[in-house]
Structure formats: structure tokens, C-alpha cells
Design an enzyme around this catalytic site. Structure first.
Site, PDB file in Angstrom:
ATOM      1  CB  SER A  51      24.482  77.014  66.278  1.00 15.11           C
ATOM      2  OG  SER A  51      23.281  77.217  66.955  1.00 15.11           O
ATOM      3  CB  THR A  54      27.421  73.201  58.230  1.00 13.41           C
ATOM      4  OG1 THR A  54      28.530  72.454  58.745  1.00 13.41           O
ATOM      5  CG2 THR A  54      27.052  72.653  56.862  1.00 13.41           C
ATOM      6  CG  ASP A 105      20.959  73.237  64.083  1.00 13.52           C
ATOM      7  OD1 ASP A 105      22.108  73.666  63.872  1.00 13.52           O
ATOM      8  OD2 ASP A 105      20.410  73.305  65.200  1.00 13.52           O
ATOM      9  N   GLY A 106      23.089  72.110  61.894  1.00  3.87           N
ATOM     10  CA  GLY A 106      24.241  71.224  61.754  1.00  3.87           C
ATOM     11  C   GLY A 106      24.195  70.107  62.786  1.00  3.87           C
ATOM     12  CB  ALA A 107      24.522  66.974  63.266  1.00  4.40           C
ATOM     13  CD  GLU A 127      22.391  73.728  68.237  1.00  3.43           C
ATOM     14  OE1 GLU A 127      23.285  74.414  67.734  1.00  3.43           O
ATOM     15  OE2 GLU A 127      22.589  72.579  68.685  1.00  3.43           O
TER      16      GLU A 127
END
Ligand code: ABF
Length: 253
Positions: A51, A54, A105-107, A127
């Protein structure tokens, strides 16, 4: 300029002086590099799509692949599902595919050991589930997120998903643990707290800077509180991080 929402809806605090167009460019660069260097259609069939802003570029890049029909993409929430569909990708579910080949995945923050804080978009439970089910977990982020130690920028704290009726009790326990908990408000704030895809609340708990050798113990203590569903601390889960820099380069950590 890029901004990060504070716990008060409608108010923002600046976390970077990187102009927005450079932030977007950095996100796209790292996402494309992560897909190009890691996705191998000869061995990967089930892909986790995370999600955030990015991952938009991850889905875009995967959607450009000529053999994308061979892939099944597993979403980590509502936005992620929309991204998969919008890019003409096959949508699957974690119930059907509990073994995922690779997850992007983003962070919100990444430390020097690839531990990260996630959950700014309130999707941390799915996630973490998708990352846990994945053989490879790859992070994509612009360089504002590469903070070396967790708790530096995301001063709202560690997002913690909790069962609604337990939020008062858990807030007290988090305070005893040394944190400063805030129930994340929805939009508008007067409508009440944010409700996750799973019908729960999010508590953002500020613990200040958290050294990497203290993360697992902190996570375990929080998860042990009755009513906690999951935390946004991802400890030793990521294999690599692709960091997009404002100068147009990508750093692989
Ligand atoms: C999700 O999106 C979240 O876990 C994290 O909070 C956020 C990162 O967003 P962005 O890519 O927009 O910085 O991955």
C-alpha cells in the site's frame, strides 16, 4: 514540499524539504528498480502488492510486463486492490494464496538493519500478513524514510491496531511501557477514530528513537497485550530495500 499528516486531521508537519516533484521521481525510480531487479517471471507467480504512494509505481511497472497475465497479485488493503485492478493485473487473495513468491511494499521508516515502521495508511495487519507469507519481502521508499534508526521522523509513533473496546486499557498499558499513545482520528476527526479494513482502531504510540536491538522485545510486549491485533513494527522481515534518492539515484540496502 512533502508533508506528513500529524495526528490531528487537517494539520501537517514538514518532514523534509525535498520538493514534491523530486519525491515523486524518487518513488518511481526505486519502485521500478525493485521490480526490474527482483521480479523474475520464470520463478515468481504470486506477488504481494503493498500500500501507499510508492507502491503505486510498483503496480504500474508490473502492469507493463508483457506476460503479466501469468501473475496473481495479492493486495494488502483496499487501495492496493484498486491498484491491482487499475493496472490490469489478476487479483487474488491471501486466503487462496497463503504462499507468496515475492512482496513489494512501502514503509514509513527504515533502519540500518532493514527493520521498519509501517501502518501510516492503517493497513499494517494485512501488510504484515502478506509479508509473513512471502518468500521475499522487498521495501521501496524515498530517502526521507531511510532514517538509520526507527522513531526519528514518524514521531506520531508506532501504529498499533487494536480492538475498539480495548483502546483505553491498551493506551494505559502503553503509557506504563514508556510510550505516548494517541488514538488516530478519522477524517473529519469529529466523526471519531480511523477504522481499519478489519473494523479496528489504530493507536499511534511514540516511543522516541528505538534502537534495533530493542525492537523485537518491544514488539513482543505490545503484541502480548490483550486486545492488540498487530503492530507496525516489522522486525527482520525485509530482505532488501530500494531507496530512491533526490539526486535521481537508487540505493539498495
Ligand atoms: C504503506 O504505505 C504503509 O505501511 C506505509 O505507512 C506507507 C508508505 O507510504 P508511501 O509509500 O506513500 O510513503 O506501505
Amino acid at each position: 514540499f512533502s508533508r506528513l499528516k500529524t495526528s490531528l486531521v487537517g494539520q501537517y508537519r514538514f518532514i523534509s524539504v525535498m520538493p514534491e516533484n523530486l519525491v515523486k521521481k524518487a518513488k518511481k525510480l526505486c519502485a521500478y528498480a525493485a521490480v526490474d531487479s527482483n521480479l523474475d517471471l520464470s520463478k515468481h507467480r504470486i506477488i504481494g502488492i503493498g500500500s501507499g504512494s510508492t507502491v503505486v509505481y510498483v503496480a504500474e511497472r508490473v502492469g507493463q510486463l508483457p506476460n503479466k497475465d501469468r501473475l496473481v497479485c495479492i493486495p494488502t488493503g483496499f487501495q492496493s486492490k484498486q491498484l491491482i485492478l487499475a493496472n490490469g493485473l489478476n487479483l487474488g487473495s491471501i486466503e487462496e494464496y497463503p504462499e507468496i513468491d515475492i512482496d513489494f511494499d512501502g514503509a514509513d521508516e527504515i533502519d540500518s538493519e532493514l527493520n521498519c515502521i509501517k501502518g501510516g495508511g492503517a493497513c499494517l495487519l494485512l501488510e504484515k500478513l502478506v509479508a509473513d507469507c512471502s518468500k521475499q519481502f522487498i521495501l521501496v521508499a524515498d530517502d526521507r524514510k531511510n532514517t538509520g534508526i526507527l522513531g526519528k521522523h514518524w514521531t506520531q509513533g508506532v501504529p498499533i491496531e487494536v480492538v475498539p473496546s480495548a483502546y483505553t486499557k491498551i493506551s494505559r498499558q502503553l503509557t506504563v511501557l514508556g510510550g505516548k499513545p494517541t488514538v488516530r482520528p478519522g477524517a473529519p476527526a469529529k466523526a471519531g477514530p480511523v477504522i481499519t479494513d478489519n473494523g479496528n482502531f489504530i493507536i499511534d504510540c511514540d516511543f522516541g528513537e528505538i534502537p534495533s536491538n530493542k525492537l523485537q522485545a518491544l514488539n513482543d510486549k505490545i503484541v502480548a497485550m490483550v486486545g492488540v491485533v498487530e503492530t507496525g513494527l516489522f522486525v527482520h522481515m525485509a530482505e532488501k530495500a530500494y531507496i530512491g534518492n533526490s539526486d535521481g539515484t537508487v540505493t539498495i540496502v
